[in-house]
Design a protein around this motif. Sequence first.
Motif, mmCIF file in Angstrom:
data_model
loop_
_atom_site.group_PDB
_atom_site.id
_atom_site.type_symbol
_atom_site.label_atom_id
_atom_site.label_comp_id
_atom_site.label_asym_id
_atom_site.label_seq_id
_atom_site.Cartn_x
_atom_site.Cartn_y
_atom_site.Cartn_z
ATOM 1 N N GLY A 1 8.257 5.455 -5.913
ATOM 2 C CA GLY A 1 9.655 5.684 -6.263
ATOM 3 C C GLY A 1 10.539 6.286 -5.198
ATOM 4 N N LYS A 2 10.097 6.278 -3.929
ATOM 5 C CA LYS A 2 11.037 6.697 -2.878
ATOM 6 C C LYS A 2 11.927 5.517 -2.555
ATOM 7 C CE LYS A 2 8.918 10.365 -0.193
ATOM 8 N NZ LYS A 2 8.326 10.721 1.106
ATOM 9 N N THR A 3 13.230 5.705 -2.726
ATOM 10 C CA THR A 3 14.170 4.621 -2.447
ATOM 11 C C THR A 3 15.239 5.170 -1.516
ATOM 12 O OG1 THR A 3 15.777 5.114 -4.187
ATOM 13 C CG2 THR A 3 13.830 3.830 -4.837
ATOM 14 N N VAL B 1 -5.116 5.890 -3.552
ATOM 15 C CA VAL B 1 -4.813 7.136 -2.822
ATOM 16 C C VAL B 1 -3.348 7.501 -3.037
ATOM 17 C CG1 VAL B 1 -4.563 8.167 -0.521
ATOM 18 C CG2 VAL B 1 -6.599 6.804 -1.049
ATOM 19 N N LYS B 2 -2.490 6.512 -2.859
ATOM 20 C CA LYS B 2 -1.054 6.779 -2.997
ATOM 21 C C LYS B 2 -0.722 7.192 -4.431
ATOM 22 C CE LYS B 2 3.425 6.372 -1.917
ATOM 23 N NZ LYS B 2 4.458 5.738 -1.141
ATOM 24 N N ALA B 3 -1.283 6.458 -5.391
ATOM 25 C CA ALA B 3 -0.990 6.749 -6.804
ATOM 26 C C ALA B 3 -1.435 8.168 -7.162
ATOM 27 C CB ALA B 3 -1.686 5.722 -7.695
ATOM 28 N N GLN C 1 2.103 18.270 -1.670
ATOM 29 C CA GLN C 1 1.053 17.316 -1.252
ATOM 30 C C GLN C 1 1.593 15.948 -0.848
ATOM 31 O OE1 GLN C 1 1.014 19.082 -4.068
ATOM 32 N NE2 GLN C 1 -1.068 19.669 -4.657
ATOM 33 N N ARG C 2 2.672 15.516 -1.464
ATOM 34 C CA ARG C 2 3.172 14.173 -1.127
ATOM 35 C C ARG C 2 3.566 14.078 0.349
ATOM 36 N NH1 ARG C 2 6.946 10.007 -4.564
ATOM 37 N NH2 ARG C 2 6.945 8.402 -2.944
ATOM 38 N N ALA C 3 3.960 15.195 0.922
ATOM 39 C CA ALA C 3 4.317 15.185 2.353
ATOM 40 C C ALA C 3 3.136 14.737 3.207
ATOM 41 C CB ALA C 3 4.795 16.567 2.780
ATOM 42 N N PHE C 4 1.891 14.893 2.694
ATOM 43 C CA PHE C 4 0.727 14.489 3.494
ATOM 44 C C PHE C 4 0.749 12.990 3.797
ATOM 45 C CE2 PHE C 4 -1.788 18.112 1.245
ATOM 46 C CZ PHE C 4 -1.048 19.050 1.961
ATOM 47 N N LEU C 5 1.415 12.226 2.912
ATOM 48 C CA LEU C 5 1.538 10.774 3.148
ATOM 49 C C LEU C 5 2.387 10.506 4.385
ATOM 50 C CD1 LEU C 5 2.246 9.652 -0.524
ATOM 51 C CD2 LEU C 5 0.164 9.175 0.768
ATOM 52 N N ASN C 6 3.031 11.540 4.878
ATOM 53 C CA ASN C 6 3.888 11.408 6.063
ATOM 54 C C ASN C 6 3.126 11.693 7.357
ATOM 55 O OD1 ASN C 6 7.296 11.683 6.403
ATOM 56 N ND2 ASN C 6 6.370 10.877 4.543
ATOM 57 N N TYR C 7 1.802 11.700 7.299
ATOM 58 C CA TYR C 7 1.043 11.898 8.544
ATOM 59 C C TYR C 7 1.505 10.877 9.591
ATOM 60 C CZ TYR C 7 -2.760 12.605 11.818
ATOM 61 O OH TYR C 7 -3.485 12.876 12.958
ATOM 62 N N VAL D 1 0.814 -1.222 0.000
ATOM 63 C CA VAL D 1 0.000 0.000 0.000
ATOM 64 C C VAL D 1 0.843 1.265 0.000
ATOM 65 C CG1 VAL D 1 -1.931 -1.153 1.127
ATOM 66 C CG2 VAL D 1 -0.306 0.146 2.522
ATOM 67 N N ASP D 2 2.140 1.129 0.299
ATOM 68 C CA ASP D 2 2.935 2.356 0.418
ATOM 69 C C ASP D 2 4.295 2.262 -0.267
ATOM 70 O OD1 ASP D 2 3.453 4.965 1.253
ATOM 71 O OD2 ASP D 2 4.455 4.286 3.067
ATOM 72 N N ALA D 3 5.202 1.460 0.313
ATOM 73 C CA ALA D 3 6.606 1.559 -0.098
ATOM 74 C C ALA D 3 6.847 1.234 -1.563
ATOM 75 C CB ALA D 3 7.455 0.636 0.779
ATOM 76 N N PHE E 1 7.902 14.553 -6.494
ATOM 77 C CA PHE E 1 9.142 14.862 -5.768
ATOM 78 C C PHE E 1 8.904 15.514 -4.401
ATOM 79 C CE2 PHE E 1 10.369 14.790 -10.305
ATOM 80 C CZ PHE E 1 11.216 13.686 -10.238
ATOM 81 N N GLU E 2 7.703 15.349 -3.891
ATOM 82 C CA GLU E 2 7.366 15.843 -2.554
ATOM 83 C C GLU E 2 7.687 17.324 -2.377
ATOM 84 O OE1 GLU E 2 7.841 13.015 0.690
ATOM 85 O OE2 GLU E 2 8.170 14.680 2.066
ATOM 86 N N LYS E 3 7.160 18.115 -3.298
ATOM 87 C CA LYS E 3 7.274 19.568 -3.124
ATOM 88 C C LYS E 3 6.203 20.043 -2.142
ATOM 89 C CE LYS E 3 10.460 20.070 -6.278
ATOM 90 N NZ LYS E 3 11.803 19.863 -5.783
HETATM 91 N N1 GLY Z 1 5.859 6.797 2.098
HETATM 92 C C1 GLY Z 1 5.543 8.120 1.784
HETATM 93 C C2 GLY Z 1 5.821 8.458 0.374
HETATM 94 O O1 GLY Z 1 6.040 7.605 -0.450
HETATM 95 O O2 GLY Z 1 5.804 9.615 0.052
#
Ligand code: GLY
Length: 348
Positions: free
Chosen positions: A135-137, A216-218, A230-236, A129-131, A226-228
Amino acid sequence: MSEVQVLLEPQYTVKIEQNLLERVQVPHARVALIADETAAKYHLTKLVASLEAGGSSVKVFTVPSGEACKNLDVFAKLLSSLALEGLTRDAAIVALGGGATSDLAGYVAASYLRGIAFYVCPTTLLAMVDASVGGKTGVNLIEGKNLVGAFHQPKGVFASLETLSTLPERTFREGAAEAFKHGLIANPALMQPILEPGFNAESSNLETFLKAVIQVKADVVAIDPFEKHQRAFLNYGHTLAHALEAVTVHKLPHGEAVGYGMHYAAIVGKILGYEDVTGHTKAFLNYQQPSKLPNLGFGDVEPFMARDKKADSEGVRFVMLHEIAKPNLERVRREVLLEAWDEFKILF
Ligand code: GLY
Protein backbone atom coordinates in the motif's frame (compact mmCIF):
# COMPACT_ATOMS: atom_id res chain seq x y z
CA MET A 1 -2.15 -21.16 -7.86
CA SER A 2 -0.18 -19.84 -4.89
CA GLU A 3 -1.53 -17.26 -2.49
CA VAL A 4 -0.06 -14.99 0.15
CA GLN A 5 -2.40 -13.37 2.66
CA VAL A 6 -1.57 -9.85 3.77
CA LEU A 7 -2.92 -9.86 7.30
CA LEU A 8 -4.13 -6.29 7.60
CA GLU A 9 -7.59 -4.96 8.37
CA PRO A 10 -9.07 -5.58 5.83
CA GLN A 11 -6.99 -8.57 4.79
CA TYR A 12 -6.18 -9.07 1.13
CA THR A 13 -4.68 -11.80 -1.03
CA VAL A 14 -1.76 -11.82 -3.44
CA LYS A 15 -2.52 -14.46 -6.08
CA ILE A 16 0.41 -15.87 -8.04
CA GLU A 17 -0.14 -18.03 -11.11
CA GLN A 18 0.49 -18.35 -14.83
CA ASN A 19 -2.20 -16.69 -17.00
CA LEU A 20 -4.05 -15.16 -14.07
CA LEU A 21 -4.88 -12.06 -16.15
CA GLU A 22 -7.43 -14.19 -17.97
CA ARG A 23 -9.39 -14.54 -14.73
CA VAL A 24 -9.11 -11.14 -13.01
CA GLN A 25 -12.55 -9.97 -11.88
CA VAL A 26 -13.48 -7.35 -9.32
CA PRO A 27 -16.83 -6.59 -7.66
CA HIS A 28 -17.22 -3.08 -9.12
CA ALA A 29 -19.58 -1.96 -11.89
CA ARG A 30 -17.05 0.63 -13.11
CA VAL A 31 -13.31 0.23 -13.38
CA ALA A 32 -10.65 2.77 -14.39
CA LEU A 33 -7.78 0.65 -15.71
CA ILE A 34 -4.49 2.57 -15.50
CA ALA A 35 -2.04 0.74 -17.73
CA ASP A 36 1.62 1.19 -18.52
CA GLU A 37 1.81 1.67 -22.29
CA THR A 38 4.33 -1.16 -22.75
CA ALA A 39 2.44 -3.65 -20.58
CA ALA A 40 -0.75 -2.59 -22.35
CA LYS A 41 0.64 -3.74 -25.71
CA TYR A 42 0.98 -7.29 -24.46
CA HIS A 43 -1.66 -7.71 -21.80
CA LEU A 44 -4.43 -5.12 -22.01
CA THR A 45 -6.84 -7.00 -24.27
CA LYS A 46 -7.03 -10.09 -22.09
CA LEU A 47 -7.30 -8.10 -18.86
CA VAL A 48 -10.13 -5.93 -20.19
CA ALA A 49 -11.93 -9.05 -21.44
CA SER A 50 -11.66 -10.69 -18.00
CA LEU A 51 -12.89 -7.62 -16.16
CA GLU A 52 -15.80 -7.20 -18.59
CA ALA A 53 -16.65 -10.89 -18.30
CA GLY A 54 -16.98 -10.24 -14.56
CA GLY A 55 -19.54 -7.52 -15.20
CA SER A 56 -17.33 -4.41 -14.95
CA SER A 57 -17.49 -1.57 -17.43
CA VAL A 58 -13.85 -0.64 -18.09
CA LYS A 59 -12.34 2.71 -19.08
CA VAL A 60 -8.63 2.46 -20.00
CA PHE A 61 -6.04 5.16 -19.33
CA THR A 62 -2.55 4.46 -20.62
CA VAL A 63 0.43 6.18 -19.05
CA PRO A 64 4.12 6.35 -20.04
CA SER A 65 6.20 3.35 -18.97
CA GLY A 66 8.33 3.46 -15.86
CA GLU A 67 9.18 6.52 -13.79
CA ALA A 68 8.09 8.85 -16.64
CA CYS A 69 4.51 8.41 -15.40
CA LYS A 70 5.25 8.98 -11.74
CA ASN A 71 4.84 12.71 -11.37
CA LEU A 72 2.29 15.28 -10.30
CA ASP A 73 1.37 16.21 -13.91
CA VAL A 74 0.26 12.70 -14.87
CA PHE A 75 -1.38 12.32 -11.45
CA ALA A 76 -3.44 15.52 -11.90
CA LYS A 77 -4.46 14.61 -15.47
CA LEU A 78 -5.71 11.21 -14.31
CA LEU A 79 -7.74 12.75 -11.49
CA SER A 80 -9.38 15.18 -13.93
CA SER A 81 -10.13 12.34 -16.34
CA LEU A 82 -11.82 10.30 -13.60
CA ALA A 83 -13.93 13.31 -12.64
CA LEU A 84 -14.88 13.97 -16.27
CA GLU A 85 -15.87 10.30 -16.60
CA GLY A 86 -18.10 10.76 -13.57
CA LEU A 87 -16.57 7.89 -11.63
CA THR A 88 -18.24 7.50 -8.24
CA ARG A 89 -16.99 6.14 -4.93
CA ASP A 90 -18.05 2.59 -5.70
CA ALA A 91 -15.75 2.47 -8.77
CA ALA A 92 -12.31 0.87 -8.62
CA ILE A 93 -8.88 1.58 -10.04
CA VAL A 94 -6.99 -1.39 -11.49
CA ALA A 95 -3.27 -0.93 -12.22
CA LEU A 96 -1.52 -2.90 -14.97
CA GLY A 97 2.24 -2.52 -15.17
CA GLY A 98 5.38 -2.19 -13.11
CA GLY A 99 5.99 -0.55 -9.77
CA ALA A 100 5.89 3.01 -11.08
CA THR A 101 2.47 2.43 -12.62
CA SER A 102 1.04 0.87 -9.46
CA ASP A 103 2.56 3.61 -7.26
CA LEU A 104 0.90 6.25 -9.44
CA ALA A 105 -2.41 4.40 -9.84
CA GLY A 106 -2.56 3.66 -6.12
CA TYR A 107 -2.03 7.32 -5.30
CA VAL A 108 -4.82 8.26 -7.71
CA ALA A 109 -7.04 5.70 -5.94
CA ALA A 110 -6.01 7.07 -2.53
CA SER A 111 -6.82 10.64 -3.55
CA TYR A 112 -9.85 10.51 -5.84
CA LEU A 113 -12.99 11.24 -3.77
CA ARG A 114 -10.69 10.75 -0.74
CA GLY A 115 -10.11 7.13 -1.61
CA ILE A 116 -11.62 4.43 -3.80
CA ALA A 117 -10.88 0.73 -4.19
CA PHE A 118 -7.59 -0.31 -5.80
CA TYR A 119 -6.34 -3.59 -7.33
CA VAL A 120 -2.94 -4.34 -8.82
CA CYS A 121 -1.88 -6.54 -11.73
CA PRO A 122 1.93 -6.30 -11.52
CA THR A 123 3.79 -7.17 -14.73
CA THR A 124 7.40 -6.88 -13.55
CA LEU A 125 9.33 -8.93 -11.04
CA LEU A 126 10.00 -5.79 -9.03
CA ALA A 127 6.33 -4.92 -8.79
CA MET A 128 5.35 -8.49 -7.90
CA VAL A 129 7.79 -8.88 -5.02
CA ASP A 130 7.67 -5.34 -3.67
CA ALA A 131 5.71 -2.42 -5.08
CA SER A 132 2.32 -4.11 -5.47
CA VAL A 133 2.19 -5.30 -1.86
CA GLY A 134 1.84 -3.08 1.18
CA GLY A 135 0.00 0.00 0.00
CA LYS A 136 2.81 2.51 -0.50
CA THR A 137 1.60 4.78 -3.27
CA GLY A 138 2.91 8.07 -4.57
CA VAL A 139 4.85 10.08 -7.10
CA ASN A 140 8.30 11.64 -7.38
CA LEU A 141 9.35 15.27 -7.16
CA ILE A 142 12.39 16.69 -8.93
CA GLU A 143 13.76 17.10 -5.40
CA GLY A 144 13.62 13.39 -4.74
CA LYS A 145 12.00 10.02 -5.22
CA ASN A 146 8.62 9.13 -3.66
CA LEU A 147 8.44 12.39 -1.71
CA VAL A 148 4.65 12.67 -2.14
CA GLY A 149 2.20 9.87 -1.49
CA ALA A 150 -0.15 8.00 0.78
CA PHE A 151 -0.61 4.58 2.31
CA HIS A 152 -3.52 2.99 0.47
CA GLN A 153 -3.72 -0.79 0.56
CA PRO A 154 -4.92 -2.66 -2.52
CA LYS A 155 -7.94 -4.92 -2.20
CA GLY A 156 -6.23 -7.62 -4.24
CA VAL A 157 -3.02 -8.34 -6.16
CA PHE A 158 -2.93 -10.58 -9.24
CA ALA A 159 0.62 -11.63 -10.16
CA SER A 160 0.21 -13.29 -13.54
CA LEU A 161 3.52 -15.00 -14.15
CA GLU A 162 3.46 -15.15 -17.96
CA THR A 163 3.79 -11.34 -17.98
CA LEU A 164 7.40 -11.79 -16.85
CA SER A 165 8.22 -13.59 -20.11
CA THR A 166 7.60 -10.43 -22.13
CA LEU A 167 10.10 -8.42 -20.07
CA PRO A 168 13.57 -7.59 -21.35
CA GLU A 169 16.08 -9.77 -19.46
CA ARG A 170 17.57 -6.61 -17.98
CA THR A 171 14.22 -5.59 -16.47
CA PHE A 172 13.80 -9.06 -14.95
CA ARG A 173 17.28 -8.86 -13.38
CA GLU A 174 16.48 -5.37 -12.14
CA GLY A 175 13.49 -6.69 -10.18
CA ALA A 176 15.59 -9.45 -8.66
CA ALA A 177 17.25 -6.76 -6.50
CA GLU A 178 14.18 -6.47 -4.27
CA ALA A 179 13.91 -10.25 -3.99
CA PHE A 180 17.61 -10.50 -3.05
CA LYS A 181 17.09 -7.74 -0.49
CA HIS A 182 14.22 -9.70 1.10
CA GLY A 183 16.70 -12.56 1.40
CA LEU A 184 19.34 -10.37 3.05
CA ILE A 185 17.02 -8.77 5.58
CA ALA A 186 14.85 -11.75 6.48
CA ASN A 187 15.36 -15.10 4.76
CA PRO A 188 18.85 -15.94 3.42
CA ALA A 189 17.50 -19.02 1.61
CA LEU A 190 16.04 -16.62 -0.95
CA MET A 191 19.42 -15.33 -2.13
CA GLN A 192 20.91 -18.48 -3.67
CA PRO A 193 18.19 -19.27 -6.26
CA ILE A 194 18.78 -15.84 -7.82
CA LEU A 195 22.49 -16.51 -8.21
CA GLU A 196 22.02 -19.94 -9.78
CA PRO A 197 22.71 -20.11 -13.53
CA GLY A 198 19.54 -19.82 -15.58
CA PHE A 199 17.43 -17.96 -13.02
CA ASN A 200 14.91 -16.18 -15.25
CA ALA A 201 11.22 -15.76 -16.06
CA GLU A 202 11.03 -19.37 -17.26
CA SER A 203 12.55 -20.93 -14.11
CA SER A 204 10.45 -23.92 -13.12
CA ASN A 205 10.37 -23.03 -9.42
CA LEU A 206 9.45 -19.37 -9.97
CA GLU A 207 5.95 -19.52 -8.47
CA THR A 208 7.18 -21.18 -5.25
CA PHE A 209 10.13 -18.80 -5.07
CA LEU A 210 7.95 -15.70 -5.53
CA LYS A 211 5.50 -16.92 -2.91
CA ALA A 212 8.34 -17.10 -0.37
CA VAL A 213 9.72 -13.70 -1.39
CA ILE A 214 6.30 -12.02 -1.24
CA GLN A 215 5.66 -13.66 2.14
CA VAL A 216 8.61 -11.68 3.56
CA LYS A 217 7.03 -8.44 2.42
CA ALA A 218 3.55 -9.44 3.62
CA ASP A 219 4.89 -10.36 7.08
CA VAL A 220 6.71 -7.04 7.51
CA VAL A 221 3.78 -4.97 6.27
CA ALA A 222 1.36 -6.78 8.56
CA ILE A 223 3.52 -5.94 11.60
CA ASP A 224 4.19 -2.31 10.66
CA PRO A 225 1.88 -1.03 7.89
CA PHE A 226 2.76 2.66 8.37
CA GLU A 227 6.53 2.25 8.63
CA LYS A 228 6.91 3.23 12.25
CA HIS A 229 9.88 0.86 12.57
CA GLN A 230 10.30 -2.63 11.02
CA ARG A 231 8.93 -1.70 7.61
CA ALA A 232 11.91 0.62 7.13
CA PHE A 233 14.06 -2.55 6.95
CA LEU A 234 12.59 -3.12 3.48
CA ASN A 235 14.54 0.01 2.56
CA TYR A 236 17.91 -1.73 2.86
CA GLY A 237 20.11 -0.17 0.17
CA HIS A 238 17.45 2.37 -0.74
CA THR A 239 18.99 5.52 0.79
CA LEU A 240 21.73 5.62 -1.83
CA ALA A 241 19.46 3.96 -4.42
CA HIS A 242 16.88 6.74 -4.32
CA ALA A 243 19.66 9.36 -4.44
CA LEU A 244 21.19 7.66 -7.51
CA GLU A 245 17.81 7.56 -9.22
CA ALA A 246 17.15 11.23 -8.52
CA VAL A 247 20.61 12.43 -9.48
CA THR A 248 20.52 10.47 -12.78
CA VAL A 249 16.93 11.69 -13.37
CA HIS A 250 15.84 8.02 -13.40
CA LYS A 251 18.21 6.96 -16.17
CA LEU A 252 19.37 4.38 -13.64
CA PRO A 253 16.33 2.18 -13.02
CA HIS A 254 15.15 1.48 -9.49
CA GLY A 255 16.24 -2.17 -9.26
CA GLU A 256 19.72 -1.38 -10.54
CA ALA A 257 19.99 1.54 -8.13
CA VAL A 258 18.96 -0.86 -5.33
CA GLY A 259 21.67 -3.30 -6.46
CA TYR A 260 24.27 -0.55 -6.09
CA GLY A 261 22.64 0.77 -2.92
CA MET A 262 22.78 -2.64 -1.21
CA HIS A 263 26.47 -2.90 -2.01
CA TYR A 264 27.12 0.58 -0.61
CA ALA A 265 25.15 -0.27 2.55
CA ALA A 266 27.17 -3.48 2.85
CA ILE A 267 30.44 -1.48 2.68
CA VAL A 268 29.13 0.93 5.35
CA GLY A 269 28.25 -2.09 7.52
CA LYS A 270 31.71 -3.61 7.05
CA ILE A 271 33.36 -0.32 8.12
CA LEU A 272 31.14 -0.28 11.22
CA GLY A 273 32.28 -3.81 12.11
CA TYR A 274 29.05 -5.65 11.30
CA GLU A 275 28.94 -8.97 9.42
CA ASP A 276 30.65 -8.46 6.09
CA VAL A 277 27.96 -9.10 3.48
CA THR A 278 29.83 -7.40 0.61
CA GLY A 279 30.55 -10.82 -0.96
CA HIS A 280 26.79 -11.40 -1.29
CA THR A 281 26.01 -7.94 -2.64
CA LYS A 282 28.94 -8.13 -5.10
CA ALA A 283 27.72 -11.57 -6.27
CA PHE A 284 24.30 -10.02 -6.82
CA LEU A 285 25.76 -7.18 -8.88
CA ASN A 286 27.67 -9.76 -10.95
CA TYR A 287 24.34 -11.44 -11.68
CA GLN A 288 22.47 -8.20 -12.28
CA GLN A 289 25.02 -6.47 -14.54
CA PRO A 290 23.61 -2.99 -13.90
CA SER A 291 24.25 0.00 -16.17
CA LYS A 292 27.49 1.81 -15.56
CA LEU A 293 27.25 4.55 -12.95
CA PRO A 294 27.93 8.09 -14.14
CA ASN A 295 30.95 9.79 -12.63
CA LEU A 296 29.46 11.08 -9.37
CA GLY A 297 31.04 12.51 -6.26
CA PHE A 298 29.70 12.15 -2.72
CA GLY A 299 28.59 15.78 -2.95
CA ASP A 300 26.24 14.83 -5.81
CA VAL A 301 24.34 12.18 -3.85
CA GLU A 302 24.54 13.57 -0.31
CA PRO A 303 21.79 16.22 -0.67
CA PHE A 304 19.39 13.58 -1.98
CA MET A 305 20.30 11.16 0.81
CA ALA A 306 19.61 13.96 3.29
CA ARG A 307 16.03 14.17 2.02
CA ASP A 308 15.46 10.43 2.46
CA LYS A 309 12.13 9.65 4.09
CA LYS A 310 13.86 7.76 6.91
CA ALA A 311 15.46 11.03 8.02
CA ASP A 312 14.10 12.65 11.17
CA SER A 313 14.86 16.01 12.77
CA GLU A 314 18.27 14.69 13.86
CA GLY A 315 19.32 13.54 10.39
CA VAL A 316 19.43 10.58 8.05
CA ARG A 317 19.04 7.03 9.27
CA PHE A 318 20.30 3.99 7.39
CA VAL A 319 19.13 0.40 7.42
CA MET A 320 22.16 -1.63 8.48
CA LEU A 321 22.55 -5.36 8.67
CA HIS A 322 24.24 -6.37 11.91
CA GLU A 323 24.10 -9.88 10.47
CA ILE A 324 22.19 -11.39 7.59
CA ALA A 325 18.50 -11.30 8.59
CA LYS A 326 19.27 -8.95 11.53
CA PRO A 327 18.51 -5.46 10.21
CA ASN A 328 18.52 -2.27 12.26
CA LEU A 329 17.70 1.38 11.58
CA GLU A 330 20.45 3.72 12.77
CA ARG A 331 22.36 6.92 12.25
CA VAL A 332 25.72 6.65 10.50
CA ARG A 333 28.43 9.28 10.89
CA ARG A 334 29.20 11.34 7.77
CA GLU A 335 32.88 10.31 7.77
CA VAL A 336 31.83 6.64 7.60
CA LEU A 337 29.48 7.39 4.69
CA LEU A 338 32.29 9.22 2.94
CA GLU A 339 34.83 6.43 3.54
CA ALA A 340 32.31 3.90 2.23
CA TRP A 341 31.65 6.08 -0.82
CA ASP A 342 35.36 6.15 -1.67
CA GLU A 343 35.56 2.34 -1.46
CA PHE A 344 32.31 1.99 -3.45
CA LYS A 345 33.35 4.40 -6.19
CA ILE A 346 36.69 2.69 -6.84
CA LEU A 347 34.70 -0.39 -7.85
CA PHE A 348 32.33 1.30 -10.30
N1 GLY B 1 9.18 -0.79 -0.83
C1 GLY B 1 9.31 -0.73 0.56
C2 GLY B 1 8.02 -0.75 1.27
O1 GLY B 1 7.00 -1.06 0.70
O2 GLY B 1 8.00 -0.48 2.43
